[in-house]
Structure formats: C-alpha cells, structure tokens
Design an enzyme around this catalytic site. Sequence first.
Site, short mmCIF file in Angstrom:
data_model
loop_
_atom_site.label_atom_id
_atom_site.label_comp_id
_atom_site.label_asym_id
_atom_site.label_seq_id
_atom_site.Cartn_x
_atom_site.Cartn_y
_atom_site.Cartn_z
CE LYS A 1 -10.54 -20.71 15.28
NZ LYS A 1 -9.18 -20.80 14.68
CD GLU B 1 -8.33 -16.83 8.15
OE1 GLU B 1 -8.13 -15.61 7.98
OE2 GLU B 1 -8.01 -17.41 9.21
CB SER C 1 -10.87 -25.56 21.46
OG SER C 1 -11.37 -26.58 20.61
#
Lengths: 402, 272
Positions: free
Chosen positions: A96, A118, A384
């Site tokens: 991220k 969000e 990830s």
Amino acid sequence: MSKDIVFSQYPDTGGHFEQFGGRFVSETLMAALQELEQVYMRFRNDKAFQEEFFHDLAQYVGRPTPLYHAQRWSNELGGAQIYLKREDLNHTGAHKVNNTIGQALLAKHTGKPRVIAETGAGQHGVATATVAARLGLKCQVYMGAEDVERQKINVYRMKLLGAEVIPVHSGSATLKDAMNEAMRDWVTNVDDTFYIIGTVAGPHPYPLLVRDFQSIIGREAREQILAQTGKLPDALVACVGGGSNAIGLFHPFLEDDVAIYGIEAGGKGVDTGKHAAALSAGRTGVLHGNCTYLIEDEDGQIIPTHSISAGLDYPGVGPEHAWLKEIGRVKYDAITDEEALAAFRELTLVEGIMPALESSHALAYVKKLAPTMNKDQSIIVNLSGRGDKDIHTVAAIDGIDV
Amino acid sequence: MNRIDTCFKALAEAGKKALIPFITAGDPSPEITLKLMHAMVEAGADIIELGVPFSDPMADGPVIQLASERALAAGTTTQVVLDTVAKFREQDNTTPVVLMGYLNPVEAMGYETFAHNASVAGVDGVLLVDLPPEESRQATQLFAAKNIKHIFLLAPTTTPERTALIAKAGSGYLYYVSLKGVTGSATLDTEAVAKQLEMIRKHAQLPIGVGFGISDAASARAIAATADGVVVGSALVRRVAENLEQPEQIPAKVAAVLAEMRAAMDEGIKHE
C-alpha cells in the site's frame, strides 16, 4: 485478441478501459478531478517528480523488495518453482505504501494541507497516516465501524501516527461505506483536501495513477526473475480486492507470453452468496465513480460482502481488472476463507514467512496451480503484505485469546 | 409539451417561482409517499422530486441516507417508485415529477427499459447525481426519445466552460447545488448563490432551481429572489423521520412546512 493490445495506451483520455472505468461523480467533484488529472499528467513525465518518488521508495520504503525463491515450498508442491515478491518487507508491511508515497507527493506539490483516506483492514490507512506524518499533513481516515472493531491494532497504529480514525456506522459499516463517507468529506472540503484512494478504483485518474505507482512491483519482479532464471516467468498470481497489488505486478507483463491469474475472495464459497468475488460472480454497474463489476442485487443495490480478510471485503473491483477479464488477458478465480487460512499456515510453517490473509488467497491458488506445471517452469506470486495484523483473526479461529 | 416546460412557463407568466420539494420514494412506505405527493401539491408544490433509494447514496447527508435505508427496507425497488408515480398520475396529470437518484439502479434496469417504464408511468424528468454529461450521451438520447428531461447538477466549483457544456446537455431545468457538501448541510450563503447564478445565466437559457441547504421559509424566500425554483429536501425528510411512529400524520406535517415556504416565497416576490 489481447495479443495486439498496447496496454500502456489504456485508459483513454476519459479514463475508460473500453466500457469500464470513467468518471461517475457528482458535479462538485468534477473540477477537483480535472485538476488532479492535469497535475498528475504533468508530474507523470516530470523527471524531478519521478526522482523524488523513486528516492523515497528506496530510502524510506526500502525498495527494491526481494524476489525470493521459495525452494522448500516449491519442492513440497512438486511442480513449478515459486518466487515470492516480498511486498511484505516494505515499510508499514504491505504494498500500500508505494501508492501513498506517490499520492502524498501529489498532495504536497498541489499545496493541500489535509489528506483523507478510506481503509478496510487498516493497511492503507496506516500507509496514509505514515506518509502524512512524514510530510506534516493533517490526516483523517474513514473506517467502517465493524472494521474498527476487527482491526484494533491498526486503528491504534494510525492514532500513534497522528491520524484521526473516524468510524463509519452507515450502511454495512465496512470498506464500501468508509469510501462513501470519504467521498462525502471530499465533496465538503474539496478546496484544502487531497483524497488518497487506496486502490485502482474510483473516478479517473485514480485507477491510472495508482496503477502507475504500484507498477514498480512488476518492473522490479521482471528484472529480478530475468537475473535469477534468465527467462520470463510462466505465470503470475496475485490476490484481487480492489486490485492494486495485482495490477502493480501484472501491468509490466501484460504484453508478454505469461499466464496471469487474479484471485478474489471466495468467502464461504461463491455459490453461498457470502463472498467478495465481484469478477467471478458480479455484474457490470457503477459505484464509487467508475463502471466495473459489482456485487449487487437485481435492482442495482449493492449487497454486503464477506471475506475472512478485511482488505478484500469490497463489492467492487478496479475497472482495469474488469476489462482484463472481459478481453480474456487475465484469468480470475476465487479462493475460500478456509483455503486461504490453510495457505497462511502452510507458508508460515514451510518457509518461515507469515503472509497477510489477503495474500494467502494468492498462495492458496499457487498450491493448486504449481503441481500442474513442470519443475523448470516458474510462478511469481505477489506476497502483498505481512500477516502480523491477522494474528488476532487466526487466533480467534483457533480459540486462543491473545 | 413536457409538464416541466409547461410548469415553468405558467409560473413565469404568473410572476412566481417554482417550489420543488424532494422526498425519498418509499419512505417510510410507498403508500405514504403517494399521499404525501398529493399533500405537497395541495400545499403549493410546483414540481415533485422523488428520490429513488440506493444502498450507497454518496452525495447525501445522514437525513437522506437514513430515508434511503428505510425505503429499501420497505421493499422500494425502482419499479415500485415508477408504480407510485403511475398511481399519482391517476389523480394528478399536471404536476411534473422528476426522479432523482444514482446511476446504478437505472443501469441495472437498463437505460432503455428505464426510459420506457418511466415514460409510461408519467415521469417528466430524471436527475442522476453521479452521471455527469461526459458519461451521459446515451442516457440523454434515450430519455429525450421518451420526452423525459435530463436534469443536470451545477456546483459552486463548476467553471464557466463546464456550465456551458452542462447547459447544452441538460433540459427541463438546471439544478444548482448551493454549497460544497452533501444534502442537508449547514447554512447557505445567499449572496454567493446570487453571484454564481449571474455567471450561470450568461451560459444557460434553462430555468435554474437551487437546492442543498434550504431549510426554512426565510432561506426559501431569499433564494426565490434570484433563482427560478427552490428545491427543499432534507428539511422535509426530517419531518418524515420525526413522525415514523404515526406515519398517517406525515403528509400533513410535511405539507405544513411546505405551505410556510410557499407563502414566504410568494410574499417575497410581491414585495419586490
């Protein structure tokens, strides 16, 4: 056929991937999105901006991340050689941050003193709070009240980083409702606020710019696999919620002769209705500013989703994935909660690497795929994120109070 | 002629401004909505905006979000909304009805089916909050083919260039969102609205309705001084929410608020 497509030419100037994507927002946001598009198109080709971005990725995030040959696991599965792209080793523990570094730089260069985001599992919220702290930006993160409860540690992490976490009680009180509330905030505070969207969804230019920022994953992996094996991989596998880690890995390989698999959250099983597999079981619609596959009822109302991993618990998917499915370039499939959990345990025991439950969906698919391939073939799977944040979820399933 | 055009023409001749109430269809039930529609006309409504409930109303504040949830819980599908309009038309064939909502329920029904069913039901206009003109060519054409006006939003952030583009795409009237924010937000700045309307009128011939933030007779009167229509939503829906225990009282309670606004608007114009 997808063979002749120049993938870098998509989306078009309106943000469309053929019938998908676009910019479906209320009028108040149109000016802000047009401004963001202009600014981004300038920075996209700006050498100084790119250098600043790559400098931060190297010095702050710790890139490049390794491409690790999981030899023991490959041997156990007895088929293709498995390579893990270690996005779990990034600062903050997931892919991220690649995107939040990029968007925070855009916020800085456009002079917006406040950022909002969000978040579902809290990974994007943490990654946003992190870069906001570093750049001295005011940060508010919207999070479904249910997720606030499920992800207490990340909520506290965000608070320590100076961000304010705002629980969202409306609707189903999960990620989609957090996104609704972030949009409502943005519409109200559009003059001084930059909205850092966490995935390759939302109105144009978000799917484009998030893809660009995340494509570092695939570009590195491509160089690394060529250096380690002397050839391209035979397959790529990544989990898909909104789909940013997947697009990041896939995009630099789309024009190559490589099989690509995107794995959605099958929850309790796609046929039970309790899942979050928009591509596998949804249909075309418009939500959160883009046209894509959605989990909705006959009347176009969005249906609550289910997944063991909060990060995949979203009723939509990035529009580029919808298009890649439509043209047959990527194969999408779903993995259940139970299969993901088994893969979580297996990788932890066999390789000493604890994966995020999101990434465990991709790993579970690899367990099925690798044995069907030869030993001289290779698979790159995007690891990830790391699994520390999921320890409470797994412990609860094991009946242990930690 | 479309009922919206007829309505604005008649108002202009009478020197009056349009009072445009918004309620969410099916809140708390389709039966109450039907009674409420007639009561609002009785109280002086010129055009009715009927909200089509959606699970994810991104442009709405808490008052209309909850109304949407109540309507969906009462089983209000898009077709139920259309059926309610058809029933309204059995007794009222002149008051224009505009459906206001989000794109996805329309997309799910299919533009063509929706346009057809809406036309059969007696709908005069459609406003889809998350469908800007850049994405709407197909919808606009299909609506026009059924004599349904496509109403678009203008915002405080809309540039003169976009205003011209939107005015060209739209029909019926234009809906100016008076503030940056969601429906039912705090106060509105009447002077800023007047200034923006001046800019809009340089680029648009269509009548202009102003909404968001109009909550009482005084603000309705102030807006009516410069706009062609006054849209009031959350202030009415709040009355619905307050009377859920006695739903049969809802039409009268909402009508009372509306009648005050009507009187203030007409009064204001007389005094000019």
